[in-house]
Scaffold this motif. Structure first.
Motif, mmCIF file in Angstrom:
data_model
loop_
_atom_site.group_PDB
_atom_site.id
_atom_site.type_symbol
_atom_site.label_atom_id
_atom_site.label_comp_id
_atom_site.label_asym_id
_atom_site.label_seq_id
_atom_site.Cartn_x
_atom_site.Cartn_y
_atom_site.Cartn_z
ATOM 1 N N VAL A 1 0.842 -1.210 0.000
ATOM 2 C CA VAL A 1 0.000 0.000 0.000
ATOM 3 C C VAL A 1 0.875 1.258 0.000
ATOM 4 C CG1 VAL A 1 -1.774 1.309 1.245
ATOM 5 C CG2 VAL A 1 -1.940 -1.170 1.129
ATOM 6 N N LEU A 2 1.958 1.229 0.765
ATOM 7 C CA LEU A 2 2.835 2.405 0.798
ATOM 8 C C LEU A 2 3.443 2.665 -0.585
ATOM 9 C CD1 LEU A 2 4.660 1.971 4.239
ATOM 10 C CD2 LEU A 2 2.607 3.281 3.719
ATOM 11 N N GLU A 3 3.782 1.588 -1.262
ATOM 12 C CA GLU A 3 4.321 1.730 -2.612
ATOM 13 C C GLU A 3 3.264 2.351 -3.531
ATOM 14 O OE1 GLU A 3 6.281 -1.956 -3.561
ATOM 15 O OE2 GLU A 3 6.307 -1.356 -5.669
ATOM 16 N N TRP A 4 2.047 1.891 -3.351
ATOM 17 C CA TRP A 4 0.929 2.438 -4.145
ATOM 18 C C TRP A 4 0.760 3.943 -3.856
ATOM 19 C CZ3 TRP A 4 -3.745 4.513 -2.289
ATOM 20 C CH2 TRP A 4 -4.734 4.738 -3.260
ATOM 21 N N ILE A 5 0.857 4.314 -2.586
ATOM 22 C CA ILE A 5 0.718 5.745 -2.242
ATOM 23 C C ILE A 5 1.849 6.538 -2.900
ATOM 24 C CG2 ILE A 5 0.795 7.443 -0.352
ATOM 25 C CD1 ILE A 5 -0.603 5.399 1.438
ATOM 26 N N LYS A 6 3.055 5.989 -2.818
ATOM 27 C CA LYS A 6 4.203 6.673 -3.408
ATOM 28 C C LYS A 6 4.016 6.840 -4.932
ATOM 29 C CE LYS A 6 9.164 6.478 -3.836
ATOM 30 N NZ LYS A 6 10.369 5.710 -3.673
ATOM 31 N N ASN A 7 3.610 5.747 -5.574
ATOM 32 C CA ASN A 7 3.424 5.796 -7.032
ATOM 33 C C ASN A 7 2.283 6.711 -7.453
ATOM 34 O OD1 ASN A 7 5.482 4.001 -7.304
ATOM 35 N ND2 ASN A 7 4.173 2.195 -7.482
ATOM 36 N N ASN A 8 1.405 7.003 -6.494
ATOM 37 C CA ASN A 8 0.273 7.877 -6.822
ATOM 38 C C ASN A 8 0.464 9.296 -6.286
ATOM 39 O OD1 ASN A 8 -2.110 6.355 -8.234
ATOM 40 N ND2 ASN A 8 -1.145 4.907 -6.829
#
Ligand code: PLP
Length: 368
Positions: free
Chosen positions: A253-260
Motif C-alpha cells: 500500500v505504501l508503494e501504491w501511495i508513493k506511485n500515486n
C-alpha cells in the motif's frame, strides 16, 4: 450478465487499492519465486527482512520521518496502544499525569484506559455531543503533564483535527488510525504517533508506532514486555513474531501511495472526494444533516442524518437499501450514533465518491 461492481464505503477494517489486492493474490502462492507463500516464510529470513526494511523506508520517505524517530510495526491494534502509550510515557514526569483531549469515542476510550496507570486530565469540559473541537484558547493544559494526547480523526463521529495542537514543551501524542497518510504531517511536532494500518495503509493486524528516541526506556515496571517500546524498538519489532502478512500488505500500500503522488496527492484527492459529499449535504436545504462543526469535518468519515436533525429512520433505511441495490455497501452509521456514514479512505476512488454523490442527489430529488 456482468457482476455489479461493489463500492465499499465501510469504516473498517480495511479498504485496499485493487492493484494491491491483485499483487498480493499473485504472491500468496509463491513469493518472489522462492516457492513458498509470503504467509509461510520465516520472519527472520532475508526475504522477510527485506520486506520489513522496504516498508519502513517507504514510510520514512512518505512522511519525511526525522532520523531520531524509531518506527515499529506491532500487534495489538489501536486499542493496544491505548494501554501502551500510558505504560511507556505517563512516567516521564514525576506527577504521572497526562492531558487528554476527548473529542469522540476513540479518545474517550484511550483516556479511560490511561486512568489505570496515572492521573488523566480531560483538558476541556466534557462535551455533551462529539461534534466539535473546543477552541484551543479554552483549553487548560497542565505544564507538568507527561504528555498531551489526542485522536486526529474520530472515526465514529467524523471529527478531524485540521491543525496540530500547540502544547508548548509538553510531548504530543496522536492516534492517527483513521487518517494516517491521508495528508502530509510534520512528524517532528510529535513525541509519538500511532496508527492501526487498516483503513488507510493496509489490513488489520499491524499497528505503526513512530516514537522519538529520547522517550524510550521510561516504561512503568508493570508494562508488559510486548508493549515496551524500548524492547520492541531495540529488536526492530521482532521481539516476538510480528504480524508478517499485514506488514507485507502495508508495504504494497505504501508503494501504491508513493506511485500515486504521496501524501500531498492523497490529500488533494481526499479533499475532492469529501468536498463532493459535503457540498450535497450543505446544498440540500436541511434534507441531509451533518452535525459536525464545519471547521473540523472529517475528510475520512462523513456522518450524516437524513430527513431531519435527529434522522428519519425509515428514510435512512430506504437510502441504505437503494444504495445497496446499486452496489454501495457499508454506509450505515456506527451503532452508537445511527444514520449514515460514508468512509472515504485513500483507496476509495474519486469515481466511487462521484457515484455516491450522484445517488445522494437523486435520492434528494425523489424524497425531499
Ligand atoms: N483509534 C481509532 C481512531 C479507530 O478508528 C479505531 C478503530 O476503528 C481504534 C483506535 C481501535 O483500533 P483497533 O480496533 O485496531 O484496536
Amino acid at each position: 450478465m456482468d457482476k455489479k461492481k461493489t463500492l465499499n464505503f465501510g469504516a473498517g477494517p480495511a479498504k485496499l487499492p485493487q492493484t494491491v489486492l491483485l499483487e498480493a493474490q499473485k504472491e500468496l502462492l509463491d513469493y518472489n519465486g522462492i516457492g513458498i507463500s509470503v504467509l509461510e516464510m520465516s520472519h527472520r529470513s532475508s526475504d522477510f527482512t527485506k520486506i520489513m526494511n522496504t516498508t519502513e523506508n517507504l514510510l520514512r520517505d512518505l512522511l519525511n520521518i526525522p532520523e531520531n524517530y524509531k518506527v515499529m510495526f506491532l500487534q495489538g491494534g489501536g486499542s493496544g496502544q491505548f494501554s501502551a502509550v500510558p505504560l511507556n510515557l505517563i512516567g516521564l514526569k514525576e506527577d504521572r499525569c497526562a492531558d487528554y483531549l476527548v473529542t469522540g469515542t476513540w479518545s474517550a476510550k484511550a483516556a479511560k484506559e490511561a486512568e489505570k496507570y496515572g492521573k488523566v486530565n480531560i483538558i476541556h469540559p466534557k462535551l455533551d455531543s462529539y461534534t466539535k473541537i473546543p477552541d484551543p484558547s479554552s483549553w487548560t493544559l497542565n505544564p507538568s503533564a507527561s504528555y498531551v494526547y489526542y485522536c486526529c480523526n474520530e472515526t465514529v463521529h467524523g471529527v478531524e483535527f485540521n491543525f496540530i495542537p500547540d502544547t508548548k514543551d509538553v510531548i504530543l501524542v496522536s492516534d492517527m488510525s483513521s487518517n494516517f497518510l491521508s495528508r502530509p504531517i510534520d512528524v517532528s511536532k510529535f513525541g509519538l504517533i500511532f496508527a492501526g494500518a487498516q483503513k488507510n495503509v493496509g489490513c488489520a493486524g499491524v499497528t505503526v508506532v513512530i516514537v522519538r528516541e529520547d522517550l524510550l526506556g521510561k516504561a512503568l515496571k508493570e508494562c508488559p514486555v510486548v508493549l515496551d517500546y524500548q524492547v520492541q524498538a531495540g529488536n526492530n519489532s521482532l521481539y516476538n513474531t510480528p504480524p508478517c502478512f499485514s506488514i507485507y500488505i502495508m508495504g504494497l500500500v505504501l508503494e501504491w501511495i508513493k506511485n500515486n503522488g504521496g501524501t500531498a496527492a492523497m490529500e488533494r484527492l481526499n479533499k475532492e472526494k469529501s468536498g463532493m459529499i459535503y457540498d450535497i449535504i450543505d446544498g440540500s436545504n436541511g434534507f441531509y444533516v451533518c452535525p459536525v462543526d464545519v471547521k473540523c469535518r472529517s475528510r475520512m468519515n462523513v456522518p450524516f442524518r437524513i430527513g431531519k436533525q435527529e434522522g428519519d429512520e425509515a428514510l435512512e433505511k430506504l437510502f441504505l437499501d437503494g444504495a445497496s441495490k446499486l452496489g454501495m455497501i457499508s454506509l450505515k452509521g456506527h451503532r452508537s450514533v445511527g444514520g449514515i456514514r460514508a468512509s472515504l479512505y485513500n483507496a476509495v476512488t474519486v469515481e466511487d465518491a462521484r457515484v455516491l454523490a450522484e445517488y445522494m442527489r437523486t435520492f434528494l430529488k425523489e424524497h425531499q
